[in-house]
Structures are given as C-alpha cells and as structure tokens.
Design an enzyme around this catalytic site. Structure first.
Site, PDB file in Angstrom:
ATOM      1  N   SER A 212      35.192  19.160  56.432  1.00  0.00           N
ATOM      2  CA  SER A 212      34.527  19.211  55.164  1.00  0.00           C
ATOM      3  C   SER A 212      34.681  17.815  54.513  1.00  0.00           C
ATOM      4  O   SER A 212      35.694  17.074  54.775  1.00  0.00           O
ATOM      5  CB  SER A 212      35.251  20.286  54.178  1.00  0.00           C
ATOM      6  OG  SER A 212      34.710  20.260  52.888  1.00  0.00           O
TER       7      SER A 212
ATOM      8  N   TYR B 225      42.457  25.137  51.566  1.00  0.00           N
ATOM      9  CA  TYR B 225      41.201  24.672  52.269  1.00  0.00           C
ATOM     10  C   TYR B 225      41.571  23.090  52.542  1.00  0.00           C
ATOM     11  O   TYR B 225      41.154  22.587  53.399  1.00  0.00           O
ATOM     12  CB  TYR B 225      40.119  24.932  51.372  1.00  0.00           C
ATOM     13  CG  TYR B 225      38.836  24.779  51.781  1.00  0.00           C
ATOM     14  CD1 TYR B 225      38.200  25.660  52.583  1.00  0.00           C
ATOM     15  CD2 TYR B 225      38.249  23.444  51.598  1.00  0.00           C
ATOM     16  CE1 TYR B 225      37.057  25.441  53.345  1.00  0.00           C
ATOM     17  CE2 TYR B 225      37.000  23.280  52.410  1.00  0.00           C
ATOM     18  CZ  TYR B 225      36.304  24.198  53.032  1.00  0.00           C
ATOM     19  OH  TYR B 225      35.139  24.138  53.612  1.00  0.00           O
TER      20      TYR B 225
HETATM   21  P1  NAD Z   1      29.788  31.243  55.971  1.00  0.00           P
HETATM   22  O1  NAD Z   1      30.739  32.285  55.277  1.00  0.00           O
HETATM   23  O2  NAD Z   1      28.519  31.452  55.630  1.00  0.00           O
HETATM   24  O3  NAD Z   1      30.358  31.719  57.751  1.00  0.00           O
HETATM   25  C1  NAD Z   1      31.689  31.535  57.933  1.00  0.00           C
HETATM   26  C2  NAD Z   1      31.805  32.325  59.422  1.00  0.00           C
HETATM   27  O4  NAD Z   1      32.871  32.326  60.129  1.00  0.00           O
HETATM   28  C3  NAD Z   1      30.922  33.689  59.468  1.00  0.00           C
HETATM   29  O5  NAD Z   1      30.348  33.830  60.727  1.00  0.00           O
HETATM   30  C4  NAD Z   1      32.267  34.652  59.492  1.00  0.00           C
HETATM   31  O6  NAD Z   1      32.274  35.823  59.961  1.00  0.00           O
HETATM   32  C5  NAD Z   1      33.274  33.847  60.317  1.00  0.00           C
HETATM   33  N1  NAD Z   1      34.740  33.943  60.107  1.00  0.00           N
HETATM   34  C6  NAD Z   1      35.234  34.292  58.908  1.00  0.00           C
HETATM   35  N2  NAD Z   1      36.648  34.523  59.158  1.00  0.00           N
HETATM   36  C7  NAD Z   1      36.784  34.398  60.663  1.00  0.00           C
HETATM   37  C8  NAD Z   1      37.716  35.068  61.451  1.00  0.00           C
HETATM   38  N3  NAD Z   1      38.935  35.261  61.037  1.00  0.00           N
HETATM   39  N4  NAD Z   1      37.509  35.146  62.911  1.00  0.00           N
HETATM   40  C9  NAD Z   1      36.080  34.808  63.300  1.00  0.00           C
HETATM   41  N5  NAD Z   1      35.220  34.383  62.537  1.00  0.00           N
HETATM   42  C10 NAD Z   1      35.577  34.484  61.229  1.00  0.00           C
HETATM   43  O7  NAD Z   1      30.416  30.081  55.956  1.00  0.00           O
HETATM   44  P2  NAD Z   1      29.840  28.652  56.088  1.00  0.00           P
HETATM   45  O8  NAD Z   1      29.652  27.985  54.616  1.00  0.00           O
HETATM   46  O9  NAD Z   1      28.864  28.540  56.928  1.00  0.00           O
HETATM   47  O10 NAD Z   1      31.218  27.589  56.707  1.00  0.00           O
HETATM   48  C11 NAD Z   1      31.269  27.235  58.077  1.00  0.00           C
HETATM   49  C12 NAD Z   1      32.333  26.235  58.070  1.00  0.00           C
HETATM   50  O11 NAD Z   1      31.739  24.931  57.335  1.00  0.00           O
HETATM   51  C13 NAD Z   1      33.582  26.627  57.533  1.00  0.00           C
HETATM   52  O12 NAD Z   1      34.607  26.074  58.359  1.00  0.00           O
HETATM   53  C14 NAD Z   1      33.791  25.813  56.064  1.00  0.00           C
HETATM   54  O13 NAD Z   1      34.945  25.509  55.596  1.00  0.00           O
HETATM   55  C15 NAD Z   1      32.816  24.549  56.348  1.00  0.00           C
HETATM   56  N6  NAD Z   1      32.231  24.072  55.352  1.00  0.00           N
HETATM   57  C16 NAD Z   1      31.246  24.603  54.561  1.00  0.00           C
HETATM   58  C17 NAD Z   1      30.701  24.116  53.385  1.00  0.00           C
HETATM   59  C18 NAD Z   1      29.623  24.631  52.446  1.00  0.00           C
HETATM   60  O14 NAD Z   1      29.316  23.960  51.416  1.00  0.00           O
HETATM   61  N7  NAD Z   1      29.347  25.851  52.944  1.00  0.00           N
HETATM   62  C19 NAD Z   1      31.097  22.645  53.175  1.00  0.00           C
HETATM   63  C20 NAD Z   1      32.016  21.990  54.118  1.00  0.00           C
HETATM   64  C21 NAD Z   1      32.344  22.665  55.125  1.00  0.00           C
END
Ligand code: NAD
Length: 264
Positions: free
Chosen positions: A146, A159
């Site tokens: 991130s 985080y």
């Molecule tokens: P999201 O909540 O849409 O998806 C998260 C996914 O992880 C889901 O499929 C959920 O079921 C799965 N998950 C959660 N806990 C779990 C566990 N214990 N075991 C297995 N699966 C698990 O989130 P997102 O925004 O798509 O985030 C995906 C990645 O991108 C994350 O690592 C997040 O930190 C990173 N990220 C997101 C953003 C953003 O703005 N959305 C920005 C930077 C980084």
C-alpha cells in the site's frame, strides 16, 4: 489460436473473492492463467465468480477457504494448489484487513489479526511457494502492500506497520531470488473503492454527516491528488506486467499506483 502469455501457469491470489484480489485474478485469467481463489464470502457467490472467470477466459479455477490468520490453513491452501494444478507459479499475496483507531484505543486483538493476515501470512505462502518456483526457475511473487507501506497515516498503526514490514519481506525475497527466474515485488495502491475502503467512507459519512458521495470526495481530497480512485483492473494490468518477460528484471520494487499520493 495463439496461446496467451500466461497459458499453463497457475496463479494463487489470496483474498480474491472481492476487491483488488478479484481484479488481479481476472487480469491474470485474461492472460490464460489458471486461478486458485481464496477468501471469505457466500459459497454460491464465489462459485459464480469462478464460473464467470472460467467461461470468459477459458481457464480452470479452484477455490480454497483458508483463513490466512492460521498457518496450518495456509499450508492446506498451498497443498491444495499443488494437488490441483501442480504448484503455484504466480503468488499474489493480497488478502488484507484494516482497523482504524488511535494507538491507545487500538484493540490488541485487532493488532494481532492485522499483523497475522497482512504480513505473517505472506511469509508463510512465500516460504511454501518458493521451492516449486526455484525448481522450475520461474515464478512471480506480488505482494499487495500500500502507499501505507511507504508513508503513514494517523490511526492506522497496525496496518502501516504490517505494510512497511511487507515491503521489507519483498526486498529480502527479491535478494534471495535475484539470480533466478523468480521475482518478487510489491504494489502500493492509493485509495481503491473496495469494501475495505467503503467501510472508511461510511464511517466518515456518519461522523461528519456527509452523503456517500461527499464522504468519498473528502477522502480523496485529503490524500489523492487525482481526485479519482485507482481501480482493481488497473492494478491487475500492473500485476500482468510484472509477470511478463519485460518484468523479469524488476526485483524488490515497491511500485506505487496512487493518483499522485506519494508525489506530495
Ligand atoms: P477487500 O476487503 O475488498 O478484500 C479483502 C479480501 O481478503 C477478501 O477476499 C476477504 O475475504 C479476504 N480476507 C480477509 N481476511 C482474510 C483471512 N483471514 N483469510 C483469507 N482471506 C481473507 O479489500 P481490498 O481493498 O480489495 O484489499 C486487498 C489488498 O489491497 C489488502 O491487502 C489491502 O490492504 C490492499 N490495499 C487496499 C487499498 C484500497 O484502497 N482498497 C489500498 C492499498 C492497499
């Protein structure tokens, strides 16, 4: 028909039942990779996602519901991927959770869960994926860090710590594989409108009596100069680039796609 670039490869994308993981899984499938899905959700909806990807891109898919906070379930997931497709060629460590609170109010169990899922699980999947990748002298490990792997924001201690740690793990993995056909890199997105971020939009809307749209704009205005969200499809295209021959000397990078967040 000419084979696509990743035909015959297997990609495991953790947390691919939603958001960014799903976008990356779809982008890799579009290039011909078979996909191992993982993540939580309604099993019928997940089967729907699988058949959509299979039909649209003509690849095979499988699903494992491992909870990545549990090392034993991670081992089961990796064994399942090997038994189903012969091994993981592309590992996308994407699953992640968030919790927003000041350090003195931060529940210790939330700290533990964030470190376990956002950081420690990536160590376990990586250590279990590397032997197959090294044996065939080809592999791609892509860690979803991130912008918070490179800079901090208040109220996101666990985080930010996990994501900085993940960039460290990325660099070490890249060094240990530097003279092989295996690469490891991190992607550092800014705001992407997924369920993880919608929760923060909802919290802001409630706290400041804003509409959903106003809360989204307020979130973007604070950090992301473009004023637009990054999309899962754009992140998927970057992951595909890392998997291409042109990406083979990108090693240990923390590559931001953030609408200008880190340029400030
Ligand atoms: P999201 O909540 O849409 O998806 C998260 C996914 O992880 C889901 O499929 C959920 O079921 C799965 N998950 C959660 N806990 C779990 C566990 N214990 N075991 C297995 N699966 C698990 O989130 P997102 O925004 O798509 O985030 C995906 C990645 O991108 C994350 O690592 C997040 O930190 C990173 N990220 C997101 C953003 C953003 O703005 N959305 C920005 C930077 C980084």
């Amino acid at each position: 028909m000419q084979a696509s670039a990743l035909t015959g490869k297997t990609a495991l994308v953790t947390g691919s039942t939603s958001g960014i993981g799903l976008g990356i899984a779809r982008a890799l499938a579009a290039e011909g990779a078979n996909i191992v899905f993982n993540g939580f959700g309604d099993i019928q909806e997940i089967q729907g996602l699988q058949s959509a990807v299979e039909q649209e891109f003509g690849v095979r898919t499988a699903y494992h519901n491992a909870d990545l906070s549990r090392p034993r379930e991670i081992s089961a997931l990796m064994e399942f991927a090997a038994a189903t497709f012969g091994g993981v060629d592309i590992l996308v460590n994407n699953a992640g959770i968030q919790h927003v609170a000041k350090i003195e109010d931060f529940p210790p169990e939330k700290w533990d869960a964030i470190i376990a899922i956002n950081l420690t699980s990536c160590f376990h999947t990586t250590r279990l994926a590397l032997p197959h990748m090294k044996a065939q002298n080809w592999g791609r490990i892509i860690n979803l860090a991130s912008v918070h792997g490179l800079v901090a924001s208040a109220q996101k201690s666990a985080y930010v710590a996990a994501k900085h740690g993940l960039i460290g793990l990325t660099k070490t993995t890249a060094l240990e594989t530097a003279q092989t056909g295996v690469t490891c890199n991190a992607i550092c997105p800014g705001w992407v409108l997924t369920p993880l971020v919608q929760q923060q939009v909802d919290a802001r809307a409630a706290k400041e009596s804003l509409s959903n749209e106003q809360a989204k704009q307020a979130l973007l205005a604070e950090k992301q100069p473009s004023g637009e969200f990054v999309t899962p499809a754009q992140l998927g295209a970057l992951a595909v680039f890392f998997c291409s021959a042109a990406g083979s000397q990108i090693r240990g990078a923390a590559w931001n796609m953030d609408g200008g967040w880190l340029a400030q």
